[in-house]
Scaffold this motif. Structure first.
Motif, PDB file in Angstrom:
ATOM      1  N   ASN A 122       0.805  -1.227   0.000  1.00 42.55           N
ATOM      2  CA  ASN A 122       0.000   0.000   0.000  1.00 42.55           C
ATOM      3  C   ASN A 122       0.836   1.275   0.000  1.00 42.55           C
ATOM      4  O   ASN A 122       0.428   2.302   0.553  1.00 42.55           O
ATOM      5  CB  ASN A 122      -0.932  -0.006   1.218  1.00 42.55           C
ATOM      6  N   ASP A 183      -5.350  -0.778  -8.019  1.00 43.85           N
ATOM      7  CA  ASP A 183      -4.218  -0.913  -7.101  1.00 43.85           C
ATOM      8  C   ASP A 183      -3.167   0.080  -7.572  1.00 43.85           C
ATOM      9  O   ASP A 183      -2.402  -0.196  -8.499  1.00 43.85           O
ATOM     10  CB  ASP A 183      -3.642  -2.337  -7.150  1.00 43.85           C
ATOM     11  N   SER A 211      -6.174   1.755  -3.845  1.00 42.69           N
ATOM     12  CA  SER A 211      -5.468   1.063  -2.755  1.00 42.69           C
ATOM     13  C   SER A 211      -4.647   2.042  -1.924  1.00 42.69           C
ATOM     14  O   SER A 211      -4.425   1.817  -0.725  1.00 42.69           O
ATOM     15  CB  SER A 211      -4.559  -0.028  -3.321  1.00 42.69           C
ATOM     16  N   ARG A 217      -6.608  -4.087  -1.568  1.00 39.07           N
ATOM     17  CA  ARG A 217      -6.143  -4.283  -2.933  1.00 39.07           C
ATOM     18  C   ARG A 217      -6.921  -5.371  -3.665  1.00 39.07           C
ATOM     19  O   ARG A 217      -7.521  -6.256  -3.045  1.00 39.07           O
ATOM     20  CB  ARG A 217      -4.653  -4.650  -2.932  1.00 39.07           C
TER      21      ARG A 217
END
Length: 641
Positions: A122, A183, A211, A217
């Motif tokens: 992340n 993501d 994300s 995610r």
């Protein structure tokens, strides 16, 4: 001594066998990787949606909530791979902060990977650049400028996948709930700008999951668990390009999904890749070229499986070659201190304005003056027929099959009715042809003298100061015949600039220089080579220039055949011009230099179009034809039989 010699010999054999074993193992490993890649690619393509855009819409419109992946589904970048943005950034960083571009690229990739490991996938853009600041030991201010430049490049290179965006828009108008999911380390404001730039305004979606914000995610299914829980009572489907993140993981969590092929996976399975191995070219300019031709043009839509537009084929297979030639020509003429360029007919008709447009974009001005000069090997040669040896040399320049009347007309511009229907073949029948021409020699010589005088007057009318200029002549290539004869007629030396040359370069016989952009080869055969493609499009609306009437007016061959193709040729060069404009819209003029591009890429794209035909539709094939009566016959040679 003997033992020592044997020992050395034995050692040599052992080392040789060891390296042979290593090579064998490397080939085996490479083959295994290739087979694994092919298996994964086949598995990917087998589950990808295959159908029209309308069929796709009909399928997804049955659902209440439709979510879309963002990158490589709704939008894509005009580079080969996403990390190529970091390579482009590296050029800028090297110029302004003196950090090696390759070192920066490696560091940018490594730092992002390290930060994702530290933060469970992340990492944000701020996290990455905070770490880069320490890595390069630079000030916060410099690091912020580099980060902003990366964002600028992302916005500069991003384009919509138009058909997918249109489906999204239509679904929203039908009242569907639309989610966007990615993501992605980029912050929300950057994503908003990217979407807006690609025509995806905020009123086209209801919710966006990043994300970098949610800390959940697609690739580890954490976001799918949440979405599945929130949409238990509604029909939900997700659309994306990643087999695992966008197709498998949603299904594992009870959601429907459709996999659509991204541009690069479509390229991976295409004929183009396997024709010439185009993916081996990895200079930064090559990556931008491949991004444009695959992501923007050929494979932008996951629903179009065969193109029929002429300008699309021109953009993809010819645009890079003309870009490379214009770039090479501009740099070569500067090195040679050329101050004036003649673009020879007919090849120069479309090439001259294309080149001037290129120079204006690259140098912001017209750096070299140019002229379009009417000529042909026939017209120039006729004006230099002053002896038996000159006639013989001319007759040996290219084959011919036809009658004596055909020969007199097509080679010497003399219309006669000899009454003979005997067919000659050159060069085989040279001696017989010379005997047959005996009664016409005086006519050939007197016509040549007139043509030379009229040619000199024509050149003075076009370029009055040519005697005092250092002139380069531009043509497609082969043997440089027009340059050779023009030099004789005008008593002036030129430097020739060509796409390609054989080893039999005629201007070198009278001490002129010739340069080839792509290659000079003793095995070069124009009629068995994709250069016929270039000759077929480098033509002019008027027919082949044949010389002058006695009053100085111009002679052209029957132009009906060429004129009928004019509209197609204008569309063709519009495609090439669009490609060059797109390159300049992405790369700065200072980076559009020969060293940033591979000659091989442009050449292999052309060869893949010629040798493999790349499933070219008939309406495109028929455009490629060469008009000439020089070798006898009906005057039309089709490139694709």
């Amino acid at each position: 001594m003997k033992t020592s010699a044997i020992t050395k010999k034995t050692k040599k054999k052992i080392v040789h066998k060891y390296y042979r074993w290593l090579e064998k193992k490397a080939r085996l490993l490479q083959g295994t990787k290739w087979l694994l890649h092919q298996y994964k690619l086949k598995k990917y393509l087998d589950v990808c949606f295959r159908g029209t855009v309308q069929e796709f819409y009909d399928k997804v419109s049955q659902y209440d909530v439709i979510s879309f992946d963002i990158f490589d589904t709704l939008v894509t970048r005009c580079v080969q791979k996403p990390i190529d943005i970091f390579s482009l950034l590296g050029l800028w960083v090297e110029k302004y902060y003196h950090i090696n571009k390759n070192e920066f690229l490696v560091a940018r990739i490594k730092v992002e990977s390290d930060e994702n490991k530290r933060l469970n996938g992340n990492a944000t853009l701020d996290d990455i650049y905070h770490s880069l600041q320490s890595y390069f030991n630079i000030s916060k201010e410099k690091c912020e400028k580099i980060k902003n430049k990366e964002v600028e490049l992302e916005l500069k290179y991003i384009i919509p996948r138009t058909d997918v965006v249109n489906v999204l828009s239509k679904l929203k108008k039908e009242g569907k709930t639309i989610y966007l999911i990615s993501d992605m380390y980029l912050p929300r404001n950057v994503i908003d700008n990217i979407l807006s730039q690609c025509g995806i305004k905020t009123d086209l979606y209801d919710k966006i999951y990043l994300s970098s914000e949610t800390k959940k995610r697609k690739d580890d299914s954490t976001i799918w668990i949440e979405i599945a829980k929130d949409n238990q009572k509604r029909k939900y489907i997700h659309i994306g390009d990643s087999f695992t993140s966008d197709y498998k993981n949603p299904r594992d969590n009870g959601l429907s999904s459709i996999l659509i092929a991204n541009s690069w996976e479509r390229y991976e399975s295409s004929l183009i890749r396997y024709c010439k191995g185009i993916d081996r070219y990895d200079k930064i300019g090559d990556k931008v070229i491949k991004g444009l031709i695959f992501n923007k043009c050929l494979y932008n839509s996951p629903f179009v499986h065969k193109h029929s537009e002429l300008d699309c084929y021109a953009y993809v297979f010819f645009g890079p070659l003309f870009l490379q030639f214009c770039n090479w020509l501009s740099e070569s003429t500067k090195k040679d201190n050329i101050n004036h360029v003649w673009f020879l007919a007919r090849e120069g008709f479309y090439l001259e304005p294309l080149y001037n447009s290129f120079c204006k974009k690259k140098y912001l001005k017209k750096i070299i003056t140019t002229n379009y000069i009417l000529t042909s090997r026939k017209a120039a040669a006729i004006a230099d027929m002053h002896s038996v040896d000159a006639i013989k040399e001319y007759l040996l320049n290219g084959g011919f099959v036809g009658t004596l009347d055909d020969l007199l007309d097509s080679r010497f511009g003399i219309v006669e009715a000899s009454g003979s229907d005997k067919v000659y073949s050159l060069p085989r029948d040279l001696d017989k042809v010379m005997i047959a021409l005996e009664p016409y020699k005086n006519k050939i010589y007197s016509n040549s003298k007139l043509q030379k005088k009229l040619y000199q007057e024509y050149i003075i009318s076009v370029d009055p100061n040519f005697k005092n200029e250092k002139i380069g002549v531009v043509d497609i290539g082969y043997s440089g015949t027009a340059q050779y004869y023009l030099s004789n007629i005008l008593d002036k030396k030129f430097i020739g600039y060509y796409f390609a040359l054989s080893d039999n370069v005629r201007p070198e016989k009278n001490k002129q220089k010739c340069r080839a952009c792509f290659f000079k080869s003793k095995n070069y055969q124009p009629d068995q080579n994709p250069w016929m493609l270039i000759e077929s499009v480098l033509t002019a609306p008027k027919g082949q220039f044949g010389g002058f009437f006695e009053d100085g007016s111009l002679i052209f061959a029957d132009s009906d055949k060429t004129a009928s193709n004019k509209e197609n040729l204008e569309r063709f060069f519009a495609g090439i011009k669009k490609f060059i404009e797109d390159i300049f819209s992405l790369m700065s003029a200072e980076t559009i230099v020969e060293s940033n591009f591979s000659n091989g890429l442009a050449l292999d794209l052309l060869k893949s179009f010629y040798w493999e035909n790349v499933d070219i539709p008939q309406e495109v094939r028929h455009v490629f034809k060469v008009e000439t009566t020089f070798n006898g016959g009906d005057g039309i040679c089709k490139v694709f039989k």
